[in-house]
Design a protein around this motif. Structure first.
Motif: not given
Ligand SMILES: NC(=O)c1ccc[n+]([C@@H]2O[C@H](COP(=O)([O-])OP(=O)(O)OC[C@H]3O[C@@H](n4cnc5c(N)ncnc54)[C@H](OP(=O)(O)O)[C@@H]3O)[C@@H](O)[C@H]2O)c1
Length: 314
Positions: A8, A31, A33, A36, A52, A73-75, A77, A175, A178, A183-184
């Protein structure tokens, strides 16, 4: 719907939480943390703290939330991207796509979730032969380059586990790349943007690798649509304009006011960026969004990266 969102606080999660709320859903966001939790509250979700990768923690938060829908929606990166060591860069993400998927599915099954939605990718996992633009029915790469095999296996594991979960409605959203806020490929400090600005992102070989992009806000809109629309299976969530590197990379440079990218021969690109890097620039395939438009009733607001990059850079 009551939605449990794992991831999230990520680039997509932050766009997704308020949109889920606006669509009338109640969101519980995970999260690791404690600090957050305030951000999640601000976005409109009830925050819960869990790692998780720990099945007991996942079981606890899912049982407490009793969601009707789980979104994965876990990454992991948010770190320097080392294309030469692709599998190493994705090591933790691969655990999130395998172990965490299993934990979330098991916990979801125990609480009878109606729908389970998970993130995948539309691009390098596709077979590098045949049409330049792939649908959901086209096969994945039967022989991915060695340096990305573990990452490929993890994506495939996630897709098979979610679409094979017959006790729920398993939906995989592939997807495109992004771009946009967080995003990057964003105006403020995006890692890829900086590489392009510094001319460290060259066109390799013929630059014929086709990439599909999606603005992060459009990706979030499609995900909201998938909570109530569509059916079990896979959806490509990409814009209308898959394009070769030789086309989009110079346009991205121009959008941020950077000089045009350098061109290097494939052998040199391979030397610097490894086989995975060379494949990404010359062989990968893009994706079609026809099915998502038809079945999710979704339209990307940013139909093409051509205007989207310029808007994101403005
Ligand atoms: N299709 C694409 O192009 C694509 C897809 C994904 C990401 N990306 C890019 O990758 C970059 C980083 O993505 P990001 O900003 O979303 O950050 P990220 O570091 O990849 O984190 C994503 C989410 O996963 C959560 N997470 C990770 N490990 C966890 C764990 N063990 N337990 C619980 N939650 C966990 C994070 O939560 P906490 O940190 O709050 O615990 C966060 O909410 C961005 O530039 C993004 O655009 C691109």
């Amino acid at each position: 719907m009551k939605v449990l969102l794992a991831g999230a606080t990520g680039a997509l999660g932050k766009q997704l939480v308020p949109r889920l709320g606006a669509d009338g859903h109640e969101v519980v966001g995970i999260t690791r943390t404690e600090s957050k939790l305030a951000l999640l509250d601000e976005l409109g979700a009830t925050g819960v703290v869990a790692d998780v990768l720990d099945p007991d923690q996942v079981a606890r938060v899912v049982a407490q939330a009793e969601p009707e829908v789980i979104i994965h929606q876990l990454t992991a990166l948010n770190r320097p991207f080392d294309i030469r060591h692709f599998d190493r860069t994705f090591e933790e993400t691969n655990r999130l796509r395998t172990e965490a998927t299993d934990h979330l599915l098991a916990a979801g099954r125990a609480t009878c979730v109606k729908r389970f939605i998970a993130q995948s990718y539309a691009g390098w996992p596709f077979a590098r032969t045949g049409d330049l633009v792939k649908s959901e029915d086209d096969p994945l790469d039967p022989a991915p380059p060695d340096g990305m095999r573990r990452t490929f296996d993890a994506i495939r594991y996630l897709e098979d586990a979610v679409t094979g979960a017959g006790w729920t409605e398993g939906i995989v959203l592939r997807y495109g790349g992004f771009y946009g806020p967080g995003t990057s490929l964003s105006r403020e400090g995006g890692a890829q943007t900086e590489q392009i600005r510094e001319r460290k992102f060259p066109v390799v070989g013929n630059g014929a690798g086709v990439w599909s992009f999606v603005h992060i806000e459009d990706a979030a809109e499609a995900t909201v649509a998938a909570v109530t629309r569509g059916r079990p299976g896979i959806y490509n969530i990409v814009d209308d304009d898959p394009a070769p590197v030789a086309e989009w990379l110079p346009a991205a440079a121009s959008a941020i006011g950077a000089p045009p990218p350098r061109h290097v021969p494939r052998w040199l690109g391979r030397l610097v960026a490894g086989e995975v890097g060379a494949v990404m620039m010359t062989e990968v395939r893009g994706a079609s969004n026809e099915k998502a438009k038809r079945e999710l009733g979704w339209q990307p607001r940013h139909r093409s990266w051509r205007e989207g990059f310029a808007e994101a850079a403005a």
